[in-house]
Design a protein around this motif. Sequence first.
Motif, mmCIF file in Angstrom:
data_model
loop_
_atom_site.group_PDB
_atom_site.id
_atom_site.type_symbol
_atom_site.label_atom_id
_atom_site.label_comp_id
_atom_site.label_asym_id
_atom_site.label_seq_id
_atom_site.Cartn_x
_atom_site.Cartn_y
_atom_site.Cartn_z
ATOM 1 N N SER A 67 28.789 33.318 34.689
ATOM 2 C CA SER A 67 30.164 33.781 34.866
ATOM 3 C C SER A 67 31.062 33.152 33.818
ATOM 4 O O SER A 67 30.748 32.095 33.263
ATOM 5 C CB SER A 67 30.686 33.440 36.269
ATOM 6 N N ILE A 68 32.172 33.801 33.574
ATOM 7 C CA ILE A 68 33.198 33.278 32.680
ATOM 8 C C ILE A 68 34.555 33.678 33.243
ATOM 9 O O ILE A 68 34.722 34.781 33.773
ATOM 10 C CB ILE A 68 33.029 33.794 31.231
ATOM 11 N N ASN A 98 38.091 36.875 36.147
ATOM 12 C CA ASN A 98 36.747 36.317 36.234
ATOM 13 C C ASN A 98 35.727 37.436 36.088
ATOM 14 O O ASN A 98 35.898 38.522 36.657
ATOM 15 C CB ASN A 98 36.541 35.601 37.576
ATOM 16 N N LYS A 99 34.661 37.159 35.310
ATOM 17 C CA LYS A 99 33.579 38.132 35.137
ATOM 18 C C LYS A 99 32.258 37.446 35.440
ATOM 19 O O LYS A 99 31.898 36.465 34.802
ATOM 20 C CB LYS A 99 33.560 38.678 33.698
ATOM 21 N N GLN A 100 31.570 37.975 36.462
ATOM 22 C CA GLN A 100 30.246 37.472 36.816
ATOM 23 C C GLN A 100 29.188 38.493 36.430
ATOM 24 O O GLN A 100 29.458 39.700 36.380
ATOM 25 C CB GLN A 100 30.159 37.181 38.318
ATOM 26 N N GLU A 104 31.918 43.568 38.546
ATOM 27 C CA GLU A 104 33.074 43.973 37.745
ATOM 28 C C GLU A 104 34.062 42.818 37.599
ATOM 29 O O GLU A 104 34.015 41.835 38.336
ATOM 30 C CB GLU A 104 33.767 45.180 38.382
ATOM 31 N N VAL A 105 34.955 42.967 36.625
ATOM 32 C CA VAL A 105 35.988 41.949 36.406
ATOM 33 C C VAL A 105 36.893 41.867 37.631
ATOM 34 O O VAL A 105 37.331 42.892 38.180
ATOM 35 C CB VAL A 105 36.818 42.294 35.151
ATOM 36 N N ARG A 106 37.175 40.652 38.052
ATOM 37 C CA ARG A 106 38.008 40.445 39.229
ATOM 38 C C ARG A 106 39.167 39.492 38.903
ATOM 39 O O ARG A 106 39.041 38.619 38.063
ATOM 40 C CB ARG A 106 37.189 39.869 40.386
ATOM 41 N N ASP A 148 35.886 45.799 48.158
ATOM 42 C CA ASP A 148 36.630 47.047 48.300
ATOM 43 C C ASP A 148 37.739 47.109 47.253
ATOM 44 O O ASP A 148 38.724 46.379 47.342
ATOM 45 C CB ASP A 148 37.227 47.124 49.709
ATOM 46 N N THR A 149 37.558 47.975 46.254
ATOM 47 C CA THR A 149 38.570 48.129 45.200
ATOM 48 C C THR A 149 39.269 49.490 45.283
ATOM 49 O O THR A 149 39.963 49.889 44.353
ATOM 50 C CB THR A 149 37.924 47.968 43.812
ATOM 51 N N GLY A 150 39.076 50.180 46.395
ATOM 52 C CA GLY A 150 39.705 51.493 46.543
ATOM 53 C C GLY A 150 41.073 51.420 47.178
ATOM 54 O O GLY A 150 41.903 52.315 46.978
#
Length: 322
Positions: A67-68, A98-100, A104-106, A148-150
């Motif tokens: 992750s970064i 944050n990207k794991q 997806e990017v969060r 849940d990104t909807g």
Amino acid sequence: MRTFLFFLLLGSPILLFSQTRDTIVTVEKKVSVKVPDVVSSWQKKNSIGFDVNEIAFVNWNAGGVSSISGLLKTNFSRIYTKRNIKWGSELIMRYGLNKQDGIEVRKTDDAVQLNSTVGYRRDTLSNWFHSAKFTFSTQFSNGYNYPDTGNPISRAFAPAYTFLGIGAEYSNKEKKINIYLSPLTMKNTLVLDQRLADLGTFGVDKAVYDADGNRIRRGKRSRTELGTLVSTHFKANVAKNITYENRLSLYTDYLNRFGNIDTDWQGTLDLVVNEYIRANIGFHVIYDDDIKANEEQDGKQVQVGPKIQLKQMLGIGAVYNF
């Protein structure tokens, strides 16, 4: 005698020229005197920082996810002081991602906060001011209850908070401490997204539906309260190159559950490596009776009662002050 008069007439222009030249030089010296610079009543501070955290795994038998993450933060402050008047304003902004691996990017952090206080004191020796204070806070982008990104659970100006009040402020520049006490503060909660307002998020009145599920009244997009506010801010050098900064805000409403205190508490420990590099450890605690938590029950998100919100931060990065 004639010889003396001859040399007298010959030397007079030379003597006159010499005196005139000395006068000009003297005038030039007087004119060239440097006027002292005028001391500005404004004190300015600008800070931009970027923190990064990274972890990577290659054939790591114990397992793990690469992750970064990065966090961009800014702090701009302006303080005007002249005789018995003081006006201080501060703009704080943070945004982190944050990207794991495989995800997806969060978003990890998102905040916009503006503080402005104007005060008047009876004399220049006093640290107490009769003050009026305004605070505004919101966020930049949508927030989600991952994965849940909807359906966003928050958006820009949903919520947004404003505080406007009058009271007394104790400000000690040498000790770097500030205490604000207000017996009369108006708090406004804005939820400018109608879907979130219909759900009654962040304490606004939710929508009303009939027996068939038809909406007969929209949810309100704002909520106004009147109460008392206490806030503190101080910095302290706990060791060489180590500074602790603390911000605490306590608010209670007079009409709605007086004594039930909304709390916003932030603490940051800065470890300075050099002028540009520093590490920081921080925490952020929020409790607001109007903010209901969500829990997953039988595969669905269900709204429950208010809970203590806690965020912990650890990072190292670069800071530029100008």
